[in-house]
Design an enzyme around this catalytic site. Structure first.
Site, short mmCIF file in Angstrom:
data_model
loop_
_atom_site.label_atom_id
_atom_site.label_comp_id
_atom_site.label_asym_id
_atom_site.label_seq_id
_atom_site.Cartn_x
_atom_site.Cartn_y
_atom_site.Cartn_z
N ARG A 1 47.55 2.78 -33.55
CA ARG A 1 46.97 2.05 -32.44
C ARG A 1 45.78 1.16 -32.83
NH1 ARG A 1 41.41 3.45 -31.91
NH2 ARG A 1 41.11 5.69 -32.05
N ASN B 1 56.70 1.84 -37.83
CA ASN B 1 56.40 3.10 -37.14
C ASN B 1 56.47 2.94 -35.63
OD1 ASN B 1 55.01 5.97 -37.30
ND2 ASN B 1 53.87 4.80 -35.80
N LYS C 1 53.37 -3.86 -30.11
CA LYS C 1 53.41 -3.47 -28.71
C LYS C 1 54.26 -4.44 -27.88
CE LYS C 1 50.54 0.15 -28.41
NZ LYS C 1 50.89 1.45 -27.81
N VAL D 1 39.36 2.09 -24.21
CA VAL D 1 38.93 3.35 -23.61
C VAL D 1 37.60 3.79 -24.23
CG1 VAL D 1 39.58 5.73 -23.09
CG2 VAL D 1 41.34 3.98 -23.38
N ARG E 1 37.83 -11.41 -37.08
CA ARG E 1 39.09 -11.59 -36.39
C ARG E 1 39.32 -13.07 -36.07
NH1 ARG E 1 39.79 -6.36 -32.43
NH2 ARG E 1 38.80 -4.85 -33.82
N VAL E 2 40.55 -13.43 -35.86
CA VAL E 2 40.88 -14.79 -35.43
C VAL E 2 41.07 -14.73 -33.92
CG1 VAL E 2 42.50 -16.70 -35.63
CG2 VAL E 2 41.95 -15.33 -37.65
N TYR F 1 43.53 11.01 -29.63
CA TYR F 1 42.43 10.82 -28.69
C TYR F 1 42.89 10.81 -27.24
CZ TYR F 1 38.76 8.20 -26.20
OH TYR F 1 37.83 7.77 -25.29
N THR G 1 49.23 -2.17 -24.14
CA THR G 1 47.87 -2.65 -24.37
C THR G 1 47.66 -3.99 -23.68
OG1 THR G 1 46.33 -3.50 -26.06
CG2 THR G 1 48.67 -3.61 -26.58
N TYR H 1 49.38 -5.13 -34.99
CA TYR H 1 49.47 -4.00 -34.07
C TYR H 1 49.88 -4.47 -32.67
CZ TYR H 1 47.63 -1.16 -30.28
OH TYR H 1 47.48 -0.50 -29.09
N ASP I 1 53.67 16.02 -32.24
CA ASP I 1 52.76 15.30 -33.12
C ASP I 1 53.09 15.62 -34.57
OD1 ASP I 1 50.22 14.14 -34.29
OD2 ASP I 1 49.67 14.06 -32.17
N SER J 1 47.13 -9.38 -33.26
CA SER J 1 47.21 -8.67 -34.53
C SER J 1 48.64 -8.17 -34.72
CB SER J 1 46.24 -7.48 -34.56
OG SER J 1 46.69 -6.44 -33.70
N THR K 1 26.41 -4.33 -34.23
CA THR K 1 27.21 -5.32 -34.94
C THR K 1 28.11 -6.08 -33.95
OG1 THR K 1 28.73 -3.51 -35.46
CG2 THR K 1 27.19 -4.17 -37.18
#
Length: 403
Positions: free
Chosen positions: A100, A118, A185, A211, A326-327, A11, A144, A181, A31, A179, A253
């Site tokens: 991501r 990864n 980072k 974004v 989520r927490v 993206y 991030t 993820y 890629d 998280s 939601t």
């Protein structure tokens, strides 16, 4: 300038590669197409139909006469990655080649381990390849804002001056990732800072907000150049999800109270920020941090904005509050600094009514591709293992029921 875009089929990567190519830079896309594979794994599809990379590049050449080199391989493969760095010899590397999604990293142990291995190992491979073959190359790394969390103090750009027991020092801003993820980072940032210190590499960490948008001047040139529009509960961003929900008459939601506040920016500003970083490289040995966003909104702010935009288009848009999977704090203080990119020339595209109308209209245009079952959260942070329904493209029946 020779610029390698790692993750250039994704993206942010695709929009950035086109933008830099149009600006006259020599661009290479690296890629392994795993982002497309994750759609199959999760049983989802981007709202906008995207073409295979060869067809995208052919359309780009036909429209502009410009070409981009491509290297197909995995940043986890050091021999592949180092050969690309050595052979292409970039002046700057823009690193988007990571998993991501926070929800993806929280599905279960397998996805958490994959995300961290990864992301962290891929970045380490890049750092070693730069040290070995292009030590003066500038690394522009997509970080991030989620590294910071939501502290009850102002968030500075990367560093904070601390006074403790009569002594002062400037230290990295405390990290409170939300998280596996976001944790990856944080590990990236520490590894990059360390390599800049010991090897005198030069790096800019772009701590990016959420974004939105799918259209840039470049992607608008041809239907084959269209970018992704992810709306599902794993890879879809909140504004995209709200627009897709509005398009098919599904209640928006909102997780919990909706007071979760984050930084946001237009995809057109993402590509400009990358260009600014490339054209103003960090010094040798410098690990520089820019907070890359233009505005702050709460989740409920965005829901109400989409509700207003939908009403203008004669859509019935309701807002539902769901238990937060989520927490995280559902109401909190949030004030993050983001002046460094503006000081270097960023002119922001702010979230306007016309842009919201455009996003909702894109969702309406492709609403036959929307599966409403993908809106509801299926990944709960409190569970070590989450079972996800393998959803597929929506049928006419499911769409008509959702309207």
């Amino acid at each position: 300038m020779k610029i390698a875009v790692l993750g250039g089929d994704g993206y942010c990567g695709w929009a950035t590669a086109l933008y830099l190519s149009q600006k006259g830079h020599s661009v290479a896309i690296i890629d392994n197409f795993v982002r497309r594979q994750w759609d199959f794994e999760l049983g989802v599809q981007t709202l906008t139909p995207i073409q295979p990379l060869p067809e995208r590049l052919a359309a780009w050449n036909a429209r502009t006469g410009k070409t981009m080199e491509t290297f197909v391989g995995d940043v986890m493969d050091y021999e592949f990655l180092s050969s690309v760095i050595k052979g292409f010899a970039p002046d700057a590397v823009v690193h988007f080649a990571e998993q991501r999604s926070a929800p993806y990293s929280m599905i279960d142990r397998k996805h958490a381990v994959f995300t961290q291995v990864n992301n962290v190992v891929g970045t380490l491979n890049l750092l070693f390849a730069l040290r070995e073959f292009r030590p003066d190359c500038h690394l522009v790394k997509l970080g991030t804002m989620g590294e910071y969390g939501t502290p009850n103090i102002d968030i500075e750009e990367g560093y904070i001056e601390i006074e403790h027991k009569g002594r002062k020092d400037t230290l990295p801003f405390p990290k409170q990732p939300g998280s596996f993820y976001h944790l990856s980072k944080v590990h990236d940032s520490h590894n990059i800072a360390f390599c800049c210190k010991i090897w005198k590499l030069r790096a800019t960490d772009l701590n990016q907000g959420v974004v939105y948008g799918t259209v840039t001047d470049e992607t608008a040139l041809d239907e084959a150049l269209v970018n992704r529009f992810d709306y599902d509960e794993v890879f879809g961003t909140v504004l995209n999800r709200f627009c897709a929900e509005a398009a098919v008459g599904h209640p928006l939601t909102v997780y919990g109270k909706g007071g979760q506040t984050r930084g946001f920016l237009d995809i057109r500003d993402t590509v400009r920020c990358v260009e600014i970083a490339c054209e103003n490289p960090a010094a040798a040995g410098e690990f520089r941090v820019f907070n890359q966003f233009t505005e702050q909104f709460s989740v409920l702010d965005l829901a109400r904005m989409v509700q207003t935009a939908g009403k203008k288009l004669d859509l019935r848009v309701e807002i539902n509050h769901l238990p937060d999977p989520r927490v995280e704090a559902e109401e909190h203080y949030y004030n993050a600094k983001h002046s460094k990119l503006a000081d270097l020339g960023l002119k922001a595209h702010l979230l306007s009514d016309s842009l919201l109308d455009s996003l909702v209209n894109i969702a309406i245009k492709y609403r036959n591709r929307i599966d409403p079952a993908l809106f509801l959260p299926q990944v709960n942070w409190r569970n070590a293992t989450n079972e996800r329904r393998q959803a597929g493209p929506a049928t006419t029946a499911t769409l008509s029921q959702a309207r």
